[in-house]
Scaffold this active site. Structure first.
Site, PDB file in Angstrom:
ATOM      1  N   TYR A   1       0.810  -1.212   0.000  1.00  0.00           N
ATOM      2  CA  TYR A   1       0.000   0.000   0.000  1.00  0.00           C
ATOM      3  C   TYR A   1       0.851   1.273   0.000  1.00  0.00           C
ATOM      4  O   TYR A   1       0.349   2.359  -0.255  1.00  0.00           O
ATOM      5  CB  TYR A   1      -0.923   0.031   1.228  1.00  0.00           C
ATOM      6  CG  TYR A   1      -2.174  -0.789   1.057  1.00  0.00           C
ATOM      7  CD1 TYR A   1      -2.114  -2.172   0.943  1.00  0.00           C
ATOM      8  CD2 TYR A   1      -3.434  -0.189   1.013  1.00  0.00           C
ATOM      9  CE1 TYR A   1      -3.269  -2.928   0.786  1.00  0.00           C
ATOM     10  CE2 TYR A   1      -4.586  -0.932   0.858  1.00  0.00           C
ATOM     11  CZ  TYR A   1      -4.500  -2.299   0.743  1.00  0.00           C
ATOM     12  OH  TYR A   1      -5.646  -3.038   0.585  1.00  0.00           O
TER      13      TYR A   1
ATOM     14  N   LYS B   1       3.562 -15.132   4.269  1.00  0.00           N
ATOM     15  CA  LYS B   1       3.816 -16.076   3.183  1.00  0.00           C
ATOM     16  C   LYS B   1       5.334 -16.236   3.128  1.00  0.00           C
ATOM     17  O   LYS B   1       5.990 -15.908   2.132  1.00  0.00           O
ATOM     18  CB  LYS B   1       3.238 -15.496   1.874  1.00  0.00           C
ATOM     19  CG  LYS B   1       3.319 -16.402   0.669  1.00  0.00           C
ATOM     20  CD  LYS B   1       2.345 -17.568   0.689  1.00  0.00           C
ATOM     21  CE  LYS B   1       2.626 -18.483  -0.505  1.00  0.00           C
ATOM     22  NZ  LYS B   1       1.818 -19.719  -0.489  1.00  0.00           N
TER      23      LYS B   1
ATOM     24  N   ASP C   1      -2.352 -18.475   2.611  1.00  0.00           N
ATOM     25  CA  ASP C   1      -3.272 -19.322   1.837  1.00  0.00           C
ATOM     26  C   ASP C   1      -3.921 -20.374   2.738  1.00  0.00           C
ATOM     27  O   ASP C   1      -5.126 -20.624   2.674  1.00  0.00           O
ATOM     28  CB  ASP C   1      -2.575 -19.955   0.619  1.00  0.00           C
ATOM     29  CG  ASP C   1      -1.216 -20.552   0.923  1.00  0.00           C
ATOM     30  OD1 ASP C   1      -0.736 -20.434   2.077  1.00  0.00           O
ATOM     31  OD2 ASP C   1      -0.617 -21.165   0.010  1.00  0.00           O
TER      32      ASP C   1
ATOM     33  N   ASP D   1      -5.966  -6.951   4.414  1.00  0.00           N
ATOM     34  CA  ASP D   1      -7.116  -6.460   3.645  1.00  0.00           C
ATOM     35  C   ASP D   1      -7.957  -7.636   3.167  1.00  0.00           C
ATOM     36  O   ASP D   1      -9.178  -7.671   3.352  1.00  0.00           O
ATOM     37  CB  ASP D   1      -6.615  -5.644   2.450  1.00  0.00           C
ATOM     38  CG  ASP D   1      -7.772  -5.190   1.570  1.00  0.00           C
ATOM     39  OD1 ASP D   1      -8.741  -4.647   2.118  1.00  0.00           O
ATOM     40  OD2 ASP D   1      -7.708  -5.414   0.346  1.00  0.00           O
TER      41      ASP D   1
ATOM     42  N   ASP E   1     -11.895  -9.213   4.657  1.00  0.00           N
ATOM     43  CA  ASP E   1     -13.141  -9.403   3.904  1.00  0.00           C
ATOM     44  C   ASP E   1     -13.649 -10.822   4.122  1.00  0.00           C
ATOM     45  O   ASP E   1     -14.851 -11.049   4.313  1.00  0.00           O
ATOM     46  CB  ASP E   1     -12.912  -9.165   2.398  1.00  0.00           C
ATOM     47  CG  ASP E   1     -13.291  -7.745   1.979  1.00  0.00           C
ATOM     48  OD1 ASP E   1     -13.190  -6.832   2.821  1.00  0.00           O
ATOM     49  OD2 ASP E   1     -13.683  -7.548   0.800  1.00  0.00           O
TER      50      ASP E   1
HETATM   51  C1  IPM Z   1     -10.496  -1.566   3.370  1.00  0.00           C
HETATM   52  C2  IPM Z   1     -10.697  -1.157   1.946  1.00  0.00           C
HETATM   53  C3  IPM Z   1      -9.562  -0.213   1.574  1.00  0.00           C
HETATM   54  C4  IPM Z   1      -8.265  -0.985   1.712  1.00  0.00           C
HETATM   55  C5  IPM Z   1      -9.661   0.421   0.170  1.00  0.00           C
HETATM   56  C6  IPM Z   1     -10.990   1.078  -0.045  1.00  0.00           C
HETATM   57  C7  IPM Z   1      -8.528   1.378  -0.070  1.00  0.00           C
HETATM   58  O1  IPM Z   1     -10.769  -2.235   1.101  1.00  0.00           O
HETATM   59  O2  IPM Z   1     -10.519  -0.699   4.254  1.00  0.00           O
HETATM   60  O3  IPM Z   1     -10.308  -2.761   3.617  1.00  0.00           O
HETATM   61  O4  IPM Z   1      -7.845  -1.674   0.772  1.00  0.00           O
HETATM   62  O5  IPM Z   1      -7.658  -0.885   2.773  1.00  0.00           O
HETATM   63 MN    MN Z   2     -10.645  -4.137   2.143  1.00  0.00          MN
END
Ligand code: IPM
Ligand code: MN
Length: 329
Positions: free
Chosen positions: A124, A175, A208, A232, A236
């Site tokens: 990032y 990893k 993984d 990140d 999710d």
């Molecule tokens: C999150 C989002 C952000 C990230 C994006 C929107 C930049 O996906 O907060 O997880 O990748 O950190």
């Molecule tokens: Mn995210």
């Protein structure tokens, strides 16, 4: 933050469902009895399309005097990818040194884990670039930046968090079998810091394999520490296995408190359902609870968390769900 004054909180509704879920979070905070001095900021994709403003340096400077920032969601379908993400969200994370991204995932009776994601480095950081762009011989590189300083402060935070939890267990996710430079640094720092925390049991998972464990046996985890991009992706997945992304809250923390920390749902602006009242505000409400906890309002935070029990599956409109949570607080 003096004891005699209210917490000064910057609020950014943002785009899409952002303002809608943020309004419910503020409603619930008010019901909790915590008084905030709110300072509103009109930022995000819609503002950018209107007048080109993303995040001026003067606003970033102004924010240094705040106690916290609460954000709904940013992102607009008419804005190219990266503009708002880098120009607003990442500028905020980097500029305010929000080096810990803390994302809890709870699903009774078994699942209670927290992912600590490094929030200022890795892929990032923006290292890299193009050579011969637009030609057949184009080269694009995107380096992963890992400083000992940055890795260590994040890993230390994770150990301290784990040490204060019931299970006292910490997993490093990386990893290391392929990323032999960055992974090596992470593992060495992790092992060094572990020596300062003999009470914390540690383990290591490749990212993984961690994805499989998230799906098949997530209850094995207590605290996880990982780099920015793995964190990140993993968070999710964490949302998906713990009731849906509409429930997932996150704290972008400056643990040294040299400036405000920022609190936001893991989800995005969901432009497809904006204005329909179909957004579940629970992630924003739980993000507000994380904020109150960080501001020292642990009792209100706990009441809000309890009031959210079942709200992820609740029917009704955005504001009806907010009302129901507020009434229980
Ligand atoms: C999150 C989002 C952000 C990230 C994006 C929107 C930049 O996906 O907060 O997880 O990748 O950190
Ligand atoms: Mn995210």
């Amino acid at each position: 933050m003096g004891p005699s004054r209210n917490h000064r909180v910057g609020v950014i509704g943002g785009d899409g469902i952002g303002p809608e879920v943020l309004a419910e979070a503020l409603k619930v905070i008010e019901a909790s009895g915590v008084d905030l001095d709110l300072v509103e900021y009109d930022l995000g994709g819609a503002r950018y399309l209107r007048d080109g403003t993303i995040l001026p340096d003067e606003i970033l400077e102004e924010w240094r005097d705040l106690d916290a920032i609460l954000l709904g969601a940013v992102g607009h379908p008419d804005v190219a990818p990266g503009v708002i993400e880098r120009g607003l969200l990442l500028k905020m994370r980097f500029g305010l040194d929000l080096y810990v991204n803390q994302r809890p995932f709870v699903m009774p009776p078994d699942l209670d884990m927290v992912v600590i994601r490094e929030n200022t480095e890795g892929t990032y950081a923006g290292e890299g670039g193009f050579l011969r762009k637009g030609t057949a011989h184009e080269i694009a590189t995107q380096g992963s930046v890992n400083t000992r300083f940055g890795v260590e402060r994040c890993v230390r935070y994770a150990f301290e968090l784990a040490a204060g939890r019931a299970r006292r267990h910490l997993t490093l996710v990386h990893k290391t079998n392929v990323l032999n430079f960055s992974g090596d640094l992470w593992q060495r720092v992790f092992d060094e810091v572990a020596e300062d925390h003999p009470g914390v049991e540690t383990t290591y998972n490749h990212v993984d394999a961690a994805c499989i464990h998230f799906v098949e046996s997530p209850e094995r985890y207590d605290v996880i520490v990982t780099d920015n991009l793995f964190g990140d992706i993993l968070t999710d997945l964490g949302g998906a296995i713990s009731g849906g992304i509409g429930l997932a809250a996150s704290a972008n923390l400056n643990p040294d408190r040299t400036g405000p920390s920022m609190f936001e749902p893991v989800h995005g602006s969901a432009p497809d359902i904006a204005g329909t009242g179909r957004a579940n505000p629970t992630a924003a409400v739980l993000s507000a609870a994380l904020m109150l906890e960080f501001l020292g309002e642990a009792d209100a935070a706990e009441r809000i968390r309890k009031a959210c029990t079942g709200s992820g599956q609740m029917g009704g409109t955005t504001s009806e769900i907010g009302d129901t949570i507020a009434a229980k607080v």
